[in-house]
Design an enzyme around this catalytic site. Structure first.
Site, mmCIF file in Angstrom:
data_model
loop_
_atom_site.group_PDB
_atom_site.id
_atom_site.type_symbol
_atom_site.label_atom_id
_atom_site.label_comp_id
_atom_site.label_asym_id
_atom_site.label_seq_id
_atom_site.Cartn_x
_atom_site.Cartn_y
_atom_site.Cartn_z
ATOM 1 N N LYS B 78 -43.267 20.388 -79.392
ATOM 2 C CA LYS B 78 -43.703 19.539 -80.468
ATOM 3 C C LYS B 78 -42.729 19.651 -81.647
ATOM 4 O O LYS B 78 -42.103 20.763 -81.932
ATOM 5 C CB LYS B 78 -45.026 20.210 -80.868
ATOM 6 C CG LYS B 78 -45.956 19.363 -82.060
ATOM 7 C CD LYS B 78 -47.191 19.726 -82.228
ATOM 8 C CE LYS B 78 -48.038 19.121 -83.303
ATOM 9 N NZ LYS B 78 -49.529 19.695 -83.602
ATOM 10 N N SER B 153 -53.045 16.352 -83.193
ATOM 11 C CA SER B 153 -51.706 15.883 -83.487
ATOM 12 C C SER B 153 -50.482 16.213 -82.325
ATOM 13 O O SER B 153 -49.627 15.811 -82.669
ATOM 14 C CB SER B 153 -51.310 16.678 -84.879
ATOM 15 O OG SER B 153 -51.097 18.019 -84.597
ATOM 16 N N SER B 177 -55.545 20.395 -82.521
ATOM 17 C CA SER B 177 -54.372 19.481 -82.065
ATOM 18 C C SER B 177 -54.040 19.873 -80.892
ATOM 19 O O SER B 177 -52.964 19.184 -80.444
ATOM 20 C CB SER B 177 -53.515 19.822 -83.440
ATOM 21 O OG SER B 177 -53.770 18.836 -84.427
#
Lengths: 485, 494
Positions: B78, B153, B177
């Site tokens: 990420k 996210s 997330s």
């Protein structure tokens, strides 16, 4: 109404840079403010995204030492908090400090002002990181932008906050001097004000004498020397009294001390005050002081100046003045104790004289700290012993002191090598005195007619004959008018 | 796809010399080239660096060297996790061009076990969001339905794993997330116990809630990834010194005798009936294997959303204050005052959701409001934590839906509050610091449903035991894109 009807009330906030090897939350060198800009920096102290603080244990230890030396109450648990504000010298846009739960509360500093012993209570001590330094100009050249140096950013500081127990500029000066002495003794900080290792802000208010309530306080920043603190307080006292006498009111504000103009100037009013939005720093666990660790820190504290002074007057019988001089610097006191070791009690006084006159004079002349004195304490002690035993006159001792300083040789060895030993042999001294008398008939006559000062000429003549080695006490005794024949 | 291509399969194959790391990588890069133009999981694919790494591993193996536990496994990060020298954007314009000055602790650990880092995945700006629509660059599509969000996210990481572009990825979980996008995309996602995985090198959103966690196609891979990524880091003061247990060993433990709690508050109409049905079926299948199931209560659950949306923005307002454009990222230029300089950099650099949360947090921490907001939120947090402590005295794990419903369409949750509620079942674990895992438990109308297990702190072993058993009972179609299919998602539940 006039100034004598008012009194000044001040509390000081002292920031002191801890003498650790590395910064508070990273491994960068602490105290590199003089180095090339931004060379003692890393992702942590420049606030790079993704970096995390790791608390420096040595800094915690020094902070606790300071708290113990100042007789504070220690918190079993203290909490690091973020003080949030935007400024280019603060790369994370928050300073890691302690707020609601500082590591120490209470305590006091005892100092002497105007010959009177006084005590200012402390409110708290907390641990925090320093900010960077902004450069708006280099030398005489103004920059068209502001540069920032993060070498100092993240250095460990303690903030020591006093209660409003200070009532004049000179008291503030004395308070700071006493505080600095304790911090130096405890090895907490180098306290070099020129390097910014000790900085002071003051909260000042005035009130009519006899009033119990405090007046509105004004904060003064940028006090970079003891002198500045004293002058700023005196100035601010007059200014505030002036405002009140002119029918005005003091408003809560922050003012800056202008060293050049020697006056305070408005920095920001209460309305512009920051809201720091303190909250516990989630990156750091609460700081827990284990009682056993605290005991160990306590045990590592050296004897502090007040206790040492008392011991010097009581155990060594020194005068208050001598004790004061010897304890003004921890290293000097240590030196004295090294030198006095094994000396007869009466020789200690001789030793003190050697230190306060010859040693300090020479150190001063060569701008050396006591720690770098080439003459070992033991050597100075044996020199004092030689004087005490009568082997050396005070005058010859000065010569031996100087030679020992330059060559590093032991005083006894120098005495033998140079043949400087004082002659106390009664027969030999009598011979010298005889010779001197016959060569100075006028002086002898003067002495006999009652002019006591004439003895100086005779003693001088004996010393000349003996190349300074005659024991002056014996010479004096021998040369007295009644026996001069 | 053959199971050889799970992370564990690759590591075993490359480690034994049966597979070449370079060939494994090429297969995945080809898949990325094929699919990512439509899914857009990656912000940046570092092909050259990955190839170089894979070749070096093959050479080391050929020269007789032993390879680590992630030998040749292509992994995506990420884009809020630092890999030294690579850009870390956090999905924000304000960090565009910022190169990570150091490796995150997790990257160091992956590299030590010979993983191959492939690139950086898309996310909601600074991990604030539940759909990856808040990325400043572009939205990512859900591989199961390209008109829907992948969740967030960590939406890029979830979509990359779900579509087989990589077998494993790392995400970060502050309120769900990792788990929520894992649920939306039909993959496994773990939010470890707070302090289990180092946060060093993760760009902080809310420091007391953030944890890095793996997203993988299988439970076994999740256990493998966590066993590498987790462990004490003395450079993160919130990292736990506790040694890691053997997660791999817990996979085959089975659920006989395991006590599963169903928290009443998570099954009271908040979730879509189809979602709830699949979750209950999943739990029932474990009951048939010998687990006991009881209803339990977590009475303070109702305060979780409000506590979270005070604490997280408070911490974020402080964590994100450093983004002033002065040292990195977008810089305002031209004769402005200091305050204008800050305002321009932050005003143009941050997106609306980030600004909203920064303002919320700034307000809540202000003088006079601290006690009413931050103080009370911390009290609620303590009560929520105690709820879990109480309940874990009675049961081993809790089972809940990961999210109230399946993946929603783009722009469907334009109202911030509607978006915030998407995390209603996941944020309690972050507030309490306990671990959670989302594991696929079926499809409804062609979309994956995630089942979340929660356990007491440092009991990830129980999560893996439960999830592995569920995975064996209810096999799930890992990849929605069949090999070579170019038209769109195709799903065939087994």
């Amino acid at each position: 109404m006039s100034q004598p009807d008012f009194e000044l009330v001040a509390g000081l906030e002292v920031h002191c840079q801890l003498a650790t090897r590395t910064k508070l939350f990273c491994g960068c060198v602490n105290g590199a403010s003089g180095a090339e800009a931004n060379t003692a920096v890393c992702p942590v102290c420049t606030g790079q995204p993704g970096s995390l603080p790791v608390l420096n244990k040595a800094a915690v230890e020094l902070a606790f030492k300071a708290a113990l030396a100042l007789d504070c109450g220690l918190a079993g648990t203290s909490v690091f908090a973020r003080k949030n504000y935007f400024y280019p010298d603060l790369p994370k846009a928050y300073q890691i400090s302690q707020y609601a739960e500082p590591l120490a509360k209470g305590g006091a500093v005892v100092f002497t002002a105007g010959g009177v012993a006084k005590k200012a209570r402390l409110q708290r001590i907390h641990l925090e990181e320093d900010a960077g330094k902004l450069l708006h100009a280099i030398g005489s050249r103004e920059l068209d932008c502001t540069l920032v140096d993060f070498n100092r950013c993240g250095s460990p500081l303690i903030e020591i906050v006093s209660e409003p127990d200070i009532f004049s500029g000179s008291e503030a000066h004395a308070f700071l001097a006493a505080l600095k002495e304790i911090l130096l003794y405890a090895g907490v900080s180098h306290c070099d004000m020129e390097k910014g290792e000790l900085r002071c802000d003051a909260n000042i208010s005035v009130r009519r004498k006899g009033d119990a309530a405090l007046g509105t306080k004004v904060e003064i920043k940028n006090l970079n020397s003891f002198k500045a603190v004293k002058e700023a307080l005196d100035h601010e006292f007059s200014r505030q009294v002036g405002v009140i006498e002119a029918g005005g009111r003091i408003v809560q504000e922050t003012r800056l001390w202008d060293v050049e103009k020697r006056r305070t100037e408005l920095m920001r009013s209460k309305e512009d005050a920051h809201d720091y939005r303190y909250f516990p720093d989630p990156d750091l666990a609460p700081l827990v002081a284990e009682p056993r660790w605290v005991e160990a820190v306590k045990a590592s504290l050296p004897e502090l100046p007040a206790a040492r002074r008392m011991r010097y007057t009581e155990a060594f019988g020194l005068s208050g003045y001598d004790a004061e001089v010897l304890t003004s610097d921890r290293a000097l006191g240590d030196y004295f104790e090294g030198a006095a070791k094994g000396l007869a009690p009466e020789a200690v006084k001789t030793c003190v004289n050697l230190i306060t006159t010859d040693l300090l004079g020479r150190l001063n002349a060569e701008s050396l700290p006591v720690g770098r004195c080439p003459l070992a304490p033991g050597a100075l002690g044996s020199l004092a012993g030689l004087i005490h035993k009568g082997t050396l006159s005070t005058k010859l001792a000065k010569e031996v002191f100087s030679k020992a300083w330059d060559t590093g040789k032991a005083p006894e060895a120098l005495v033998a090598e140079l043949g400087l030993a004082q002659v106390s042999d009664e027969g030999q001294v009598r011979e010298w005195v005889k010779a001197a008398c016959s060569a100075n008939a006028q002086a002898v006559a003067d002495l006999k007619s009652g002019n006591g000062r004439a003895i100086g000429a005779l003693v001088g003549a004996v010393m000349k004959l003996s190349k300074g080695k005659a024991n002056p006490l014996l010479v004096n005794r021998r040369a007295r008018p009644t026996r001069c024949s | 796809m053959s199971p050889d291509l799970s992370a564990s399969g690759i590591a075993a194959g490359v480690g034994a010399g049966r597979l070449s790391a370079a060939e494994v990588l090429e297969t995945r890069l080809a898949r990325i080239r094929e699919l990512d133009p439509r899914i857009r999981a990656f912000l940046k694919v570092h092909e050259d660096s990955a190839r170089c790494r894979a070749r070096a591993l093959d050479e080391r193996r050929a020269a007789g060297g032993r390879l680590g536990r992630l030998a040749g496994v292509p992994i995506a990060l990420k884009d809020n996790i630092h890999a030294r020298g690579w850009e870390t954007t956090c999905g924000s314009k304000i960090l565009q061009g910022f190169r990570a000055p150091f490796d995150s602790e997790v990257v160091e650990r992956l590299m030590r076990e010979d993983a191959v880092l492939v690139g950086k995945t898309n996310l909601d700006e600074f991990a604030m969001g539940s759909s990856t629509e808040n990325s400043a660059f572009f939205p990512t599509a859900n591989p199961w339905d390209l008109d829907r969000v992948p969740g967030g996210s960590s939406g890029g990481s979830a979509a990359a794993v779900a579509s087989g572009m990589v077998p494993a990825a790392l995400g970060s979980d502050t309120g769900g997330s990792v788990r929520q996008p894992a649920g939306f995309c039909g993959v496994v996602g773990v939010k470890p116990t707070y302090g289990l995985v180092s946060r060093r090198g993760l760009v902080a959103f809310a420091s007391s809630l953030d944890q890095i966690g793996p997203l993988t196609a299988t439970v076994e891979d999740a256990a493998l990834m966590l066993s590498v990524a987790g462990g004490h880091d003395p450079k993160d003061s919130t990292s736990s010194p506790r040694p890691l247990p053997d997660y791999a060993g817990s996979l085959s433990g089975g659920v006989r005798g395991l006590r599963i709690g169903l928290p009443r508050e998570y099954f009271t109409g908040g979730a879509h009936p189809e979602t709830e049905k699949l979750v209950r079926e999943g739990v029932a299948s474990l009951e048939r294997l010998g687990a006991s199931v009881v209803e339990v209560s977590l009475p303070h659950t109702k305060h979780a959303i409000s506590a979270y949306y005070v604490i997280a923005p408070c911490e974020a307002s402080s964590n994100l204050a450093r983004f002033d454009g002065v040292r990195y990222g977008v810089r305002a230029r031209g004769g402005l005052s200091l305050e204008e300089d800050y305002a321009v950099a932050r005003g143009s650099g941050f997106g609306p959701e980030v600004k909203r949360r920064v303002m919320l947090g700034t307000y809540a921490l202000s003088a006079g409001y601290y006690d009413a907001y931050y103080g009370r939120a911390q009290k609620a947090r303590a009560l929520i934590r105690r709820d879990f402590e109480d309940v874990f005295g009675k049961v081993d794990v809790l089972a809940t839906p990961t999210s109230p419903a399946t993946a929603f369409r783009f722009n469907e949750k334009a109202e911030p509050m509607a978006m915030y509620l998407a995390d209603i079942f996941t944020i309690t674990a972050n507030l309490a610091g306990i671990p959670g895992i989302s594991v696929p438990c079926g499809l409804t109308q062609g979309l994956p449903v995630g089942l979340q297990f929660l356990a007491d702190s440092f009991r990830e072993d129980l999560l893996f035991r439960s999830a592995a058993a569920l995975e064996r009972e209810r096999p799930f179609p890992v990849f929605p894109f069949a090999e070579g299919a170019g038209q769109g998602p195709r799903h065939e539940p087994a």
